[in-house]
Design an enzyme around this catalytic site. Structure first.
Site, PDB file in Angstrom:
ATOM      1  N   CYS A  90       0.979  -1.228   0.106  1.00 37.40           N
ATOM      2  CA  CYS A  90      -0.105  -0.086   0.041  1.00 37.40           C
ATOM      3  C   CYS A  90       0.904   1.122  -0.049  1.00 37.40           C
ATOM      4  O   CYS A  90       1.857   1.495   0.761  1.00 37.40           O
ATOM      5  CB  CYS A  90      -0.958  -0.138   1.195  1.00 37.40           C
ATOM      6  SG  CYS A  90      -1.893   1.506   1.238  1.00 37.40           S
ATOM      7  N   CYS A 147      -0.612   6.218   7.101  1.00 40.85           N
ATOM      8  CA  CYS A 147      -2.134   5.471   7.664  1.00 40.85           C
ATOM      9  C   CYS A 147      -1.867   4.702   8.923  1.00 40.85           C
ATOM     10  O   CYS A 147      -1.195   3.973   9.096  1.00 40.85           O
ATOM     11  CB  CYS A 147      -2.777   4.711   6.469  1.00 40.85           C
ATOM     12  SG  CYS A 147      -4.212   3.971   6.937  1.00 40.85           S
ATOM     13  N   CYS A 161      -2.508  -0.261   9.085  1.00 47.80           N
ATOM     14  CA  CYS A 161      -1.754  -1.410   9.237  1.00 47.80           C
ATOM     15  C   CYS A 161      -0.331  -1.431   9.725  1.00 47.80           C
ATOM     16  O   CYS A 161       0.092  -0.148   9.916  1.00 47.80           O
ATOM     17  CB  CYS A 161      -1.456  -1.843   7.543  1.00 47.80           C
ATOM     18  SG  CYS A 161      -2.941  -2.590   6.722  1.00 47.80           S
ATOM     19  N   CYS A 203      -7.019   1.027  -0.558  1.00 47.60           N
ATOM     20  CA  CYS A 203      -6.838   0.280   0.640  1.00 47.60           C
ATOM     21  C   CYS A 203      -6.655  -1.321   0.446  1.00 47.60           C
ATOM     22  O   CYS A 203      -8.014  -1.892  -0.318  1.00 47.60           O
ATOM     23  CB  CYS A 203      -8.120   0.555   1.493  1.00 47.60           C
ATOM     24  SG  CYS A 203      -7.976  -0.521   3.113  1.00 47.60           S
ATOM     25  N   PHE A 229     -22.023 -12.305  25.731  1.00 47.95           N
ATOM     26  CA  PHE A 229     -21.918 -11.379  24.764  1.00 47.95           C
ATOM     27  C   PHE A 229     -21.957 -11.807  23.325  1.00 47.95           C
ATOM     28  O   PHE A 229     -21.164 -12.133  22.279  1.00 47.95           O
ATOM     29  CB  PHE A 229     -20.372 -11.123  24.817  1.00 47.95           C
ATOM     30  CG  PHE A 229     -19.876 -10.973  26.326  1.00 47.95           C
ATOM     31  CD1 PHE A 229     -19.792  -9.562  26.637  1.00 47.95           C
ATOM     32  CD2 PHE A 229     -19.237 -11.869  26.954  1.00 47.95           C
ATOM     33  CE1 PHE A 229     -19.586  -9.083  28.146  1.00 47.95           C
ATOM     34  CE2 PHE A 229     -18.755 -11.579  28.331  1.00 47.95           C
ATOM     35  CZ  PHE A 229     -18.855 -10.161  28.839  1.00 47.95           C
ATOM     36  N   GLU A 256     -27.147 -10.726  25.566  1.00 48.56           N
ATOM     37  CA  GLU A 256     -26.574  -9.455  24.974  1.00 48.56           C
ATOM     38  C   GLU A 256     -26.973  -8.474  25.492  1.00 48.56           C
ATOM     39  O   GLU A 256     -28.376  -8.207  25.570  1.00 48.56           O
ATOM     40  CB  GLU A 256     -26.757  -9.755  23.302  1.00 48.56           C
ATOM     41  CG  GLU A 256     -26.085  -8.535  22.643  1.00 48.56           C
ATOM     42  CD  GLU A 256     -24.661  -8.116  22.685  1.00 48.56           C
ATOM     43  OE1 GLU A 256     -24.486  -6.913  22.908  1.00 48.56           O
ATOM     44  OE2 GLU A 256     -23.927  -9.011  22.566  1.00 48.56           O
ATOM     45  N   CYS A 306     -10.340 -10.932  21.453  1.00 53.23           N
ATOM     46  CA  CYS A 306      -9.827 -10.038  20.480  1.00 53.23           C
ATOM     47  C   CYS A 306      -8.706  -9.331  21.154  1.00 53.23           C
ATOM     48  O   CYS A 306      -7.889  -8.367  20.316  1.00 53.23           O
ATOM     49  CB  CYS A 306     -10.399  -9.256  19.955  1.00 53.23           C
ATOM     50  SG  CYS A 306     -11.617  -8.134  20.907  1.00 53.23           S
TER      51      CYS A 306
END
Length: 434
Positions: free
Chosen positions: A65, A71, A74, A165, A299, A320, A390
């Protein structure tokens, strides 16, 4: 100063030492000798940027890129994809050890993704172009009113206007370029500040959420302009958060198919972003389970795990708290009598429940679990827990607490849902001792 990079750490930076201080540098590789300039400095801590590469790693490659390094999207385009996977496994193992004192010496099963074009969701910032003043001196009368679209620059809230992108889906890229052209032509409202786009599994229909600083007058006319610019739009929402005002043009959702199941996903609902690994993630979380009488999906989002869990368990309770996601969850669970939906904070639900499930599936946000939630889970004592994370640092903290509560880790999986970035998804299986 010149430093030698010792290793990569979670967050996308390389770690080095210089005169007793720890130095953090982005866009580097282990073993590289680099000249850096400090941008933040304390007694034992330096954050720096690369000024020159004195000795490059043999693994270093050219970034795909043109915006890489400016940016903020990444972190790893200078690293070959196979090497990214290796470094992420090392970072995950060390994070578990350093923050959770978890000595995981067994295999970390890695689930790779196609390295490019994988994202089904993007969030684009809209701001006045920084070079507008320069354009004005060149004689363009309306240049000072031009808006650009892109992402924030790394560690900044300044716009990096992009022309490409490589990590978003083909339709998202087409949408980005169409919006870029419309903004350059002055066709979209001046108060536009952000556009979030989400596409279906076939990459044919986008869901657009446009956020404004001040709700636009003649909203219906502007909606028609959006539809001319992006004719594939499935649903469009205008949102002014400062006045809590919204106007919807379309059904408010799209259907996302995964594993033969169509999930309704609305404008403000969470859904996994890697369009290539969603089904593999569901299989790993659900299909290797033994089944039983009761499973809790905490969740739950729109129910990505709940529906397949219902094929293995007599009852599934899906919890949730986000109102938008809970509405989609309710819709997705209709006609599925074995799934019960609870719209509540996980902690409040766990306070009230007295049942002991065979399995608890956890997929919390980046902040992880609260101490109260961990205590309540330990009290209901499920035989098995599958933790989908995550954020490795909060995962390490929570796994340490669950270990104290009587659970052993049996498997660790790294799902590379975010190639070219430092982010990673981890699936950990736990079993209650005894």
């Amino acid at each position: 100063m010149d430093v030698t990079i010792e290793k990569l750490i979670y967050g996308g930076e390389g770690l080095a030492h210089h005169e007793g201080a720890t130095v953090f540098v982005p866009f580097v590789l282990p073993g590289e000798r680099v000249g850096v300039a400090p941008i933040e400095q304390k007694k034992k801590f330096v954050r720096a940027r690369v000024e020159r590469i004195v000795e490059a790693s043999p693994e270093r490659v050219a970034a795909r890129c043109p915006h890489f390094g400016v940016c903020g999207g990444c972190d790893y385009q200078h690293i070959p994809y196979e090497a990214q996977l290796r470094y992420k496994s090392e970072i995950l193992r060390e994070t578990l050890r350093r923050l959770g004192r978890i000595e995981w010496t067994a295999e970390i099963t890695t689930h790779p993704s196609p390295a490019w074009g994988y994202r089904n969701r993007a969030q684009w910032k809209v701001r006045p172009l920084e070079d507008a003043a320069a354009d004005a001196t060149a004689g363009t009368t309306d240049s000072k009113n031009k808006l650009g679209i892109g992402y924030f620059r790394a560690n900044s809230t300044a716009l990096c206007a992009v022309e490409d992108c490589s990590i978003i889906s083909p339709l998202l890229l087409k949408t980005l370029l169409a919006l870029r052209g419309a903004l350059a032509a002055g066709a979209l409202p001046r108060g536009l500040r952000e556009i979030e786009a989400f596409v279906d599994a076939r990459d044919t229909k986008p869901l657009l959420t446009a956020t404004f600083a001040g709700f636009p007058s003649r909203a219906a006319e502007h909606a028609e302009t959006f539809r001319r610019v992006v004719p594939e739009i499935a649903s469009l929402l205008f949102h002014d958060p400062s006045h809590d005002r919204m106007e919807l043009f379309g059904p408010g959702f799209l259907d996302y198919e995964a594993g033969g199941i169509a999930y309704r996903v609305g404008h403000f609902s969470f859904f996994q972003v890697n369009r290539f690994l969603i089904e593999e993630l569901v299989r790993e979380v659900v299909e290797r389970e033994e089944g039983g009488r009761l499973a809790l999906d905490l969740f739950a989002g729109v129910g990505l795990f709940s529906v397949p869990l219902a094929k293995r368990f007599e009852r599934v309770v899906s919890v949730e708290s986000n109102p938008a996601a809970a509405r989609d969850l309710e819709t997705n669970m209709r006609s599925r009598g074995t799934i019960e939906v609870r719209t509540a904070e996980v902690e409040r639900f766990l306070e009230r429940t007295k049942e002991r499930p065979e399995l608890v599936v956890l997929d919390p946000p980046r902040a992880g679990l609260t101490p109260e939630a961990i205590q309540r889970i330990a009290k209901i004592a499920p035989a098995r827990i599958t933790y989908v994370s995550c954020e490795p640092p909060t995962l390490a903290r929570d796994l340490a607490s669950l270990a104290k509560a009587g659970y052993d880790y049996t498997e660790v999986h790294l799902f590379d849902l975010f190639p070219q970035t430092f982010h990673m998804e981890t699936v950990v299986r736990l079993r209650r001792r005894g």
